[in-house]
Each structure stands twice: as C-alpha cells, then as structure tokens.
Design a protein around this motif. Structure first.
Motif, mmCIF file in Angstrom:
data_model
loop_
_atom_site.group_PDB
_atom_site.id
_atom_site.type_symbol
_atom_site.label_atom_id
_atom_site.label_comp_id
_atom_site.label_asym_id
_atom_site.label_seq_id
_atom_site.Cartn_x
_atom_site.Cartn_y
_atom_site.Cartn_z
ATOM 1 N N UNK A 199 -0.095 0.677 0.326
ATOM 2 C CA UNK A 199 1.005 -0.155 0.995
ATOM 3 C C UNK A 199 2.107 0.513 0.493
ATOM 4 N N UNK A 200 1.937 0.771 -0.890
ATOM 5 C CA UNK A 200 3.147 1.283 -1.823
ATOM 6 C C UNK A 200 3.556 2.623 -1.175
ATOM 7 N N UNK A 201 2.670 3.333 -0.751
ATOM 8 C CA UNK A 201 3.004 4.674 -0.233
ATOM 9 C C UNK A 201 3.726 4.539 1.088
ATOM 10 N N UNK A 202 3.561 3.466 1.750
ATOM 11 C CA UNK A 202 4.017 3.245 3.080
ATOM 12 C C UNK A 202 5.436 3.043 2.699
ATOM 13 N N UNK A 208 -6.465 -7.537 -3.286
ATOM 14 C CA UNK A 208 -4.999 -7.196 -3.611
ATOM 15 C C UNK A 208 -4.452 -6.547 -2.750
ATOM 16 N N UNK A 209 -4.639 -6.614 -1.151
ATOM 17 C CA UNK A 209 -4.254 -5.813 -0.237
ATOM 18 C C UNK A 209 -3.397 -6.908 0.678
ATOM 19 N N UNK A 248 -10.668 5.994 -7.046
ATOM 20 C CA UNK A 248 -10.138 6.199 -5.320
ATOM 21 C C UNK A 248 -8.957 5.495 -5.309
ATOM 22 N N UNK A 249 -8.543 5.335 -4.112
ATOM 23 C CA UNK A 249 -7.231 4.867 -3.781
ATOM 24 C C UNK A 249 -7.388 3.429 -3.055
ATOM 25 N N UNK A 250 -6.528 2.410 -3.882
ATOM 26 C CA UNK A 250 -6.920 0.860 -3.480
ATOM 27 C C UNK A 250 -5.855 0.609 -2.365
ATOM 28 N N UNK A 251 -6.003 -0.584 -1.903
ATOM 29 C CA UNK A 251 -5.225 -0.842 -0.534
ATOM 30 C C UNK A 251 -3.688 -1.181 -1.153
ATOM 31 N N UNK A 252 -3.594 -1.562 -2.423
ATOM 32 C CA UNK A 252 -2.182 -1.832 -2.725
ATOM 33 C C UNK A 252 -1.207 -0.471 -3.039
ATOM 34 N N UNK A 289 -0.392 -0.201 10.760
ATOM 35 C CA UNK A 289 -1.140 0.009 9.899
ATOM 36 C C UNK A 289 -2.346 -0.697 9.378
ATOM 37 N N UNK A 290 -3.022 -1.377 10.877
ATOM 38 C CA UNK A 290 -4.208 -1.824 10.724
ATOM 39 C C UNK A 290 -4.248 -3.376 9.890
#
Length: 732
Positions: A132-135, A702-703, A125-129, A675-676
C-alpha cells in the motif's frame, strides 16, 4: 551505477550545511517492522566513515534509534535523520518506524524526502502494508529502489525475493523491477546454507567480494557467466524500455551493442524519473569490518541515480490569507519556505524542530514567520507569529552539530521555536507564506485518561498540549458530555508511547480509565408531570406550580418547548423560567444522567403567587415537572451510531463483514476499488468500535484501514441498555 571497481575511503561523516541543492540527496527508508532499516542506516554510515566500527558516533551513541524509549521498546518509534557524505554529496538518510502505529513519523519522512528505499526482508517477504505504501509513492511519482536484507537467514533466496518484489511492485510492468547485482555465495555452512560474500555487477560484469570486510573487485569465474549473461540481458532490455531515446530499443534488437556508459546514464535517468526500480542486496558489516555487503553499491545508487532536490517540483504555497504564490524550484536565493516535519523535546536543549527547507536559505539568528493552519480538527490552533531562529544544527544520534545556514533542499534542526508545531511553515518575516499540511491518518483509538494526583493535574494540560504539538497523528478531546479527557491514538503501541512520554518527558503520571461514549435519553411515549415548588419559612417564600406534557419527536429534533397556558395561570414573565428549568434538567438527564433529546415539552397549566413567585421558583418547578414525567414514562437510552467505511483487500472482505455484523453493524453496501480492494460501508454503534482500530488490523493482517463519522443517535437495544446500567451500578 555502483560498478566502479574502487574501494571508496568514505568521508569524514561530519556532514555540515550543503553548499548547493545539487549536492544533496534526501532519502527515506521504509519497510515493515523488523525488515532491517535501522541496521541498514548504520551500515551505510559506517561505510561512509560517519561512525566507527562499532556502529556508533565517535564520541558515543548510536546514529539511529538513540532514544531511551526505543531501546526499551526494541523498535523504532520516531523519525530519525542521519546525514552522511559520499563522493562530495550530502545524503540525508531518514529512518522511519515500520510499525503501523507510527505511520505519522513515516509520512513526515516521505514529506521530507525526494526518494525512497523500500527495505524488505528475505526471510519475511513483502507484506500488505508495504504494498500500500508503494502505491502511495507511485501516486506522487516518488523515485524508489528496493533493498533486500537478511540474506543470512536460512532459506533466504535473493532471486526468489526479486521475483516477489517484481510481482508486488511491478504492477503492469514487472520488468521495471530488476536487480543490478547478483549475490555471490561462499562455501555452504554445516546447515547447508551458503552465505552471500559478494556481488556481481550485471552491467560492468565485475565481481565485488566483501569477504575481507572491504569491497575488492575482480573478474567473475567462468561458471558464473551463463547466469550473469541471462540476468544482464533482462536488465539491459528493462533499462532500454524505459529509455528516453525511443530509437535505442530498435537499435538494440537489431543487434547493435549499446555502450555500458549509455546504459548507466539511461538507468540513472529512469530511476530519477521514478519509472525503473532497481533491486539491490545489503547486509551489515561483520565484526571488525569497515564495509557491509552492498553498502557501497547503495551509496553510489543514491548519489548517482536518485534525484536532487532541484528535480522536485516546487511546493504549492499561499499567503496565510489563501492567495496563491509561485516559487522558483528549490532556489536558495528565493523567498524562504521551510516546513517543520518533526517536533521533539530534549531534556537539556528543549524543543527541537526538524525542518526541510524547500526554498530560500534559513540562517541562524534570523527572525521568521511561523504559520500553522488547517489542523484545528486535531486540537492545533491556527497561528501566525514571528519567532527568532536560535541555533541551527544537523543531528547525529543524540548530538546536534552546529551549522550557520541551511539552503533550499537540505534538512536541519532548529532549537527552541516555542510556537512551531509539526506541519507548520517557516517563511520570511516580511513575506509570510503557508504550505498545506500533509495528509495524516485519523487517530481512531480512544485513550481516556485522568491525572493520578493533584500535582499531576496541574501539569496534565501542558503535557498533553506538548504531546499533540509534536505528533499530529494524536488528537486531544475534552468531551463535554462524558467530562473525560480523551487522547485519540493510532493503536496500542502509539498509546503506550504517549503514556511513557507523559511520564518520562513531562513528569505527568496518569491513570487510564474506561472510555465512555456520549449516550442520550429520550421518552418512549407520552407522559405528564406536575412540578410543585412551594416553601414558606418566614419572610419571602417560594411558590411555583406547573403542569407539562412530554412526547417523543423524530431523531434529530432536539428539544421543543411549547406554551399552551391559557388565562394567565402562569404569568407571562415566568414562562421563560419554566423553559429554562426544563432545558437545564434535560441537559442533566432524567434517568441515567445522559442528556435528554428529541422531545416536545408542552406547558399546559400552573399556579403563581402574587408575592412569593419568582424566576428561580418556576425554574425549579419546571425541572421537578420533567423529572416526574420521566418517572411515569419509559425512558430509552440512545447510543451514537457511526458511519464506517472500511477499505480492505478482497481476501478479507468476508471476515470483515462478518465481524461488523457481530458488532450490531448494518452493512449498507460494498464497492470494488483498484488494487484488488473493496470499500465496505456500514453503520455501527460507536460503543462497539472502541477498539476497532486494533481489531481490524489483526483481522486484515495490517492491510485494511477505515474511517468513521458520526451519523446519529438511535435507541439502544433493551438488553444492551440493561447490561450497561448494571455495569454503571456495579462500578458506582
């Protein structure tokens, strides 16, 4: 895009210098560790004909993760450049590490690229880091696409991953994240999992079967049409909603059939503008196969949908003195501006600098100006020097393939630039220019080291200097208080790589020692001291007596010296000597060997001898008086306190605040951000956050990220001070 029903034979793979910026694509692959970025790069290189069927360069060596250290660590630890060619377009694939400790290499890849492929694993899946990189990419408008890997895993579901990606990356517009193809499943295996054997193009309505090891086009079966038509309608609406033709949606809703050619053109423009983000599937080629699933589609997306360097805004440049300068966008005939995005060392070639040329043309044997500014806080000195370009080459695995020149928009490697460091600007000798270095995270994990032996001590400083020149996310500190050499890193893996490079690359053996924080001492109340230094051993003697009083001052006051001598008891010429003596002793400490601060030292009285008194005698007497006063007083240990700011997802706020409290921290406040996420501000003793970079990553999955800055020194609790003194006593 990606719907041509032919099997591309690939190019020779021996990418040379590009002839025009329009024929270059610079693409960075990003994603969490284990998502399959390196495997995907090698699959693309195989499909493009750059490597043989074993996924290796024709004369040996993998194209990515070719470093021996990467083989030992079983993960990428550095940025790798893999150039391939497809349909006459040179594609510079930049493979980045996924582990958080090597984010410096990731940011270098983002700086060098014009578009990004986000690689996500269908099993993880998609992790938090990654979110963040997408943002970060969204903030600068970088075009992006998403590649789903590991479809062979049990319970892997492409449709579900597409939904997850739309939720994670779509923000307010999830319809901007849609698949261009649907997977075609073969017969179920004994475990019930049906492998993906092909793809169905939503726009072309063509089926592309990879079961034979090469892409074969055909028509989809009747059973596939209902699902295909539903997904196709969603894709068409998503493309039209991002179209620059504002009348297209109205015409489409009115029943007008939009030509596939028009849809593809709008799709390509939307992807290049960074407003539409296609989702694709990919898998490496099976043994003996020439093409991996989805690799042709990905190469077509890159060449036809991703922007050329001409579409990237010209970088902001200045003269080394700071005066602004305008450049034409990516013009090979403009003044030269190139940037060192990575520095590495080769045991045979020496230092190798990977550069992105933003303007002008870089040629072998020309003399360039090397400017490095704005990184002094990382141990990099400002410098402006002229250096001669030696060999130019494009890397491919461990090989360097020579080229004669590199035009604006392209990447290449320069050998043996002795002063150039990562982040430096290369420009014309007669027109020196400077690009501001890109933003790097602060290294916040201290690694205190000592040379293992005398021969290592002789090589240590040079090895460390080379290490920080290669990696701007490392910071070298020579702590004047603790007399330790400290290498600040991003995490434990980063520290391990630094130690291994010191040993393997520079031949320096070091020992890791406990990191010490800079403690201070101060008086807990008033105290008096008498310093008597009287010696007579024949000939000229020594005679000095002084009486002082010491009292504490508020934090930040430093040391204040006051002269209240009356009647000439201490001759005027010796009063500065007393002050020098007490200040020297204060710097050495009076109890545990830490500098004394925040006190007022008052000279009240003393005695001198007409012959035997001297400057040295009164310095000694001043130091003795301060030590005697300390012996009669309560001495407090002062510890440094850091102001810490933690940016963390709302789900982890409670855990982080509880952890800070357990570190004797005082939470000053919280602030809700976009972004919560929540920004937590706290003050924490530095002795409690030596490993906070590691612990926070574990606590927040890691977020979270944090920064720190020195606030002040304040008294250490008695029980902590006693424990520290006992540890020092046992260690000694």
């Amino acid at each position: 895009m990606g719907d041509k029903a032919h099997t591309h034979p690939g190019a020779a793979g021996r990418a040379t210098a590009a002839d025009h910026p329009a024929s270059v694509r610079n693409v960075v692959l990003v994603g969490h560790s284990g998502s399959g970025k390196t495997t995907l790069v090698e699959a693309l290189a195989l499909t493009a004909g750059a490597v043989n069927r074993a996924g290796r360069v024709e004369d040996g060596g993998c194209v990515s993760d070719y470093d021996d250290m990467e083989h030992r660590q079983q993960r990428s630890v550095q940025l790798s450049l893999v150039p391939v060619e497809w349909d006459g377009i040179k594609i510079n694939l930049l493979d980045t590490p996924g582990y958080a400790d090597f984010v410096g290499e990731l940011r270098a890849g983002l700086r060098a690229a014009d578009a990004a492929l986000f690689v996500v694993s269908a099993s993880d899946g998609v992790d938090g880091s990654t979110r963040m990189l997408w943002e970060e990419c969204a903030a600068v408008g970088m075009p992006r696409a998403i590649v789903v890997t590991h479809l062979e895993a049990a319970r892997a579901d492409f449709e579900e991953m597409t939904r997850v990606c739309a939720e994670a990356f779509g923000g307010d517009d999830p319809d901007a994240v849609l698949p261009l193809y649907l997977p075609l499943h073969g017969p179920p295996a004994p475990d019930g999992h049906a492998p993906v054997t092909g793809l169905v193009g939503l726009l072309s309505r063509k089926l592309f079967d990879y079961a034979s090891g090469e892409r074969v086009a055909s028509e989809p079966g009747e059973a596939d049409l209902p699902q295909l038509d539903e997904a196709r309608s969603m894709l068409i609406e998503g493309i039209i909603s991002e179209s620059e033709d504002e009348t297209l949606m109205e015409r489409y809703l009115g029943g007008e059939q939009v030509e596939v050619k028009t849809l593809i053109q709008d799709l390509e423009r939307a992807v290049a503008r960074g407003v539409f983000f296609p989702v694709l599937a990919a898998a490496p080629a099976a043994d003996g196969a020439r093409q991996g699933l989805g690799t042709v589609e990905l190469l077509e997306l890159i060449t036809r949908g991703f922007p050329t360097p001409l579409e990237r805004a010209a970088p902001r440049v200045t003269t080394p003195e700071g005066a602004g300068r305008e450049l034409r966008m990516c013009d090979p005939d403009e003044s030269l501006v190139a940037e060192v995005v990575k520095t590495s060392s080769d045991p045979y070639v020496g230092r190798i600098s990977m550069v992105r040329v933003f303007s002008g043309t870089l040629r072998a044997d020309q003399t360039v100006h090397v400017s490095g500014h704005g990184m002094t806080d990382r141990g990099h000195e400002d410098h402006d020097v002229d250096e001669r370009i030696g060999a130019l080459s494009t890397p491919f695995g461990k090989q360097q393939r020579p080229v004669t020149h590199v035009i604006a928009g392209d990447l290449a490697c320069v050998a043996k630039l002795t002063r150039a460091e990562t982040g430096d600007t290369l420009s014309a000798k007669d027109d020196p220019l400077l690009m501001a270095p890109w933003e790097m995270p602060d290294p916040l994990l201290p690694l205190a080291i000592e040379a293992h032996s005398k021969p290592d001590e002789d090589k240590l400083s040079q090895g460390l200097a080379r290490l920080v020149a290669e990696d701007p996310t490392m910071r070298l500190e020579h702590n004047q208080d603790t007399h330790q050499v400290v290498l600040w890193c991003l995490g434990e893996a980063h520290a391990d790589v630094a130690l291994e490079r010191l040993r393997g690359r520079y031949g320096v053996q070091v020992d890791v020692v406990p990191h010490r924080v800079s403690l201070r001492e101060t008086f807990g109340g008033r105290a008096a001291g008498r310093g008597r230094h009287v010696k007579q051993s024949g000939g000229h003697g020594q005679y000095a007596i002084c009486e002082i009083e010491v009292e504490p001052l508020p934090g930040g006051s430093g040391i204040e010296f006051v002269d209240k001598v009356v009647g000439g008891a201490v001759p005027r010429q010796f009063i500065p000597s007393v002050e020098k003596g007490v200040r020297t002793q204060a710097a050495k400490g009076v109890a545990a060997g830490h500098p004394l601060i925040d006190v007022r030292i008052t000279l009240l009285d003393g005695k001198a001898h007409s012959v035997d008194s001297s400057d040295a005698a009164f310095q000694t007497a001043g130091a003795l008086a301060l030590r005697e006063a300390a012996a009669e007083a309560r001495i407090h240990l002062l510890e440094p306190v850091a102001e810490v700011s933690v940016l963390v997802g709302d789900d982890y706020v409670g855990a982080v605040m509880s952890d800070l409290s357990g570190r004797r921290g005082k939470v000053l406040g919280t602030e809700q951000t976009s972004g919560g996420r929540t920004l937590i501000r706290a003050e924490v003793p530095e002795i409690e956050i030596g490993r906070y970079a590691v612990d926070l990553r574990s606590l927040s999955h890691g977020t979270a990220r944090f920064d720190r800055r020195y606030a002040r020194h304040e008294p250490m609790p008695a029980q902590v001070a006693d424990r520290l003194r006992e540890e020092v006593r046992v260690a000694s």
